[in-house]
Design an enzyme around this catalytic site. Structure first.
Site, mmCIF file in Angstrom:
data_model
loop_
_atom_site.group_PDB
_atom_site.id
_atom_site.type_symbol
_atom_site.label_atom_id
_atom_site.label_comp_id
_atom_site.label_asym_id
_atom_site.label_seq_id
_atom_site.Cartn_x
_atom_site.Cartn_y
_atom_site.Cartn_z
ATOM 1 C CG ASP A 1 -1.778 1.264 1.382
ATOM 2 O OD1 ASP A 1 -2.323 1.682 0.457
ATOM 3 O OD2 ASP A 1 -2.018 1.660 2.376
ATOM 4 C CG ASP B 1 -1.903 7.602 0.683
ATOM 5 O OD1 ASP B 1 -1.199 8.476 0.653
ATOM 6 O OD2 ASP B 1 -2.813 7.217 -0.226
ATOM 7 C CG HIS C 1 -8.769 9.288 3.372
ATOM 8 N ND1 HIS C 1 -8.188 7.873 2.971
ATOM 9 C CD2 HIS C 1 -9.916 9.212 2.393
ATOM 10 C CE1 HIS C 1 -8.741 7.242 2.148
ATOM 11 N NE2 HIS C 1 -9.810 7.920 1.536
ATOM 12 C CE LYS D 1 -5.332 -1.190 -1.054
ATOM 13 N NZ LYS D 1 -4.211 -0.631 -0.417
ATOM 14 C CG ASP E 1 -1.745 2.323 6.528
ATOM 15 O OD1 ASP E 1 -2.147 2.003 5.490
ATOM 16 O OD2 ASP E 1 -2.169 3.253 7.209
ATOM 17 C CG ASN F 1 -8.434 1.134 -1.654
ATOM 18 O OD1 ASN F 1 -8.262 0.514 -2.628
ATOM 19 N ND2 ASN F 1 -9.087 0.653 -0.544
ATOM 20 C CG ASN F 2 -4.953 8.757 -3.026
ATOM 21 O OD1 ASN F 2 -5.747 9.436 -3.915
ATOM 22 N ND2 ASN F 2 -4.215 9.376 -2.314
#
Length: 312
Positions: free
Chosen positions: A31, A33, A191, A222, A247, A65-66
């Site tokens: 991932d 971020d 977020h 995800k 994370d 996922n961003n």
């Protein structure tokens, strides 16, 4: 309900154990971020870890996922933060995978109504998917008298910091047609920002539409398996020889578990070791999928195993 003591999962990794684990893996999924970087600052040691994994012959991919930026923008960010030789084909964002899904799986014949932003628009354009979204309505127009596009065949929901009532209302109208696809880039509820502040994520926007339409969105990012299938369709990736590092327990770790991939929780982002242990010790069977196989403080913990000169 906590209390069922289990030895499964949440195993703290030390240097020699990391080396042994990496010996068995050919592919590492990260991932971004909270794992590779936080905002505009790389996690200390992350560029070196990525570089050394590649030098040791590992396939490295970044699954995020961003959906706010296209993949070429991610390439620029990697370079800006000190990562060398990260190629666009190694980056899979929920925006990119959503465009692939619409083109190659759903084979949508018509337009897509988009709740999202520039990152999603660019990926859709590059995939040749016609869409509408972001256009302003004339002053005084309401959902009662605004024009609706008769060629909308899908609604795609992602992160949209310019969300308004009209966008939600139009999406509701389109989704009254049961033949109209309902897709979401991801289910991230929120977020983190600086100083403890948070912003709503794509998942919260999707939930509003799910409530209003009494429909469930098909999730592309995800923890859906589709992102892993995108990688597997282009590269020889064996789940048993892959490792997912993330994370967030309910996205990254669940993603890895659903794909049959071993998982590592890093504590530089959202989820905590205490949360992971609470799921591990829970009596609820469905919560076991949130339990990471391994835990590190940071991916910089991989460095000693990668720097010692041996072969992996």
């Amino acid at each position: 309900m906590a209390g069922a003591v289990s030895s499964r999962g949440c195993r703290r990794l030390r240097s020699s154990q990391i080396r042994d684990l990496l010996d068995t893996k050919h592919c590492v999924l990260f991932d971004c971020d909270g794992v590779i970087w936080n905002g505009e600052k790389a996690v200390v040691g992350a560029p070196e870890v990525v570089s050394l994994l590649k030098k040791r012959g590992k396939n490295v991919f970044f699954v995020t996922n961003n959906c706010t930026r296209p993949r070429e923008s991610y390439v620029q960010k990697f370079s800006r933060l000190g990562f060398k030789d990260v190629g666009q084909n190694e980056i899979l964002s929920s925006a990119y995978c959503s465009a692939l899904y619409l083109r190659d799986v759903a084979k949508v014949q018509g337009k897509v109504f988009v709740i999202g932003g520039d990152g999603m628009y660019k990926e859709l354009r590059q995939a040749g998917i016609p869409f509408v979204g972001g256009e302003s309505d004339a002053a005084g127009v309401t959902i009662s008298d605004c024009p609706l596009d008769s060629d909308i065949k899908a609604v795609l929901v992602g992160y949209d910091d310019k969300l308004n009532f009209m966008k939600l209302a139009k999406a509701c109208c389109y989704l009254r047609n049961p033949e109209c696809l309902f897709l979401a880039t991801d289910t991230d509820p929120w977020h983190p920002l600086r100083e403890g502040r948070v912003i709503p994520g794509s998942g919260s926007l999707t939930a509003a539409l799910e409530t209003a339409t009494d429909r469930k969105a098909t999730v592309i990012g995800k923890p859906s398996r589709f992102m892993f299938e995108c990688i597997a369709s282009q590269f020889a990736v064996d789940p048993a020889r892959s490792l997912m590092v993330g994370d967030r327990l309910k996205t990254d770790i669940l993603f890895g578990a659903s794909c049959g991939v071993d998982t590592v929780l890093t504590l530089t982002g959202v989820s905590t070791l205490e949360e992971a242990r609470s799921y591990r010790d829970s009596y609820a069977p469905e919560e076991q999928a949130f339990v990471p196989d391994y835990v590190v403080d940071t991916i910089a913990d991989f460095l000693p195993a990668l720097e010692d000169g041996g072969t992996l």
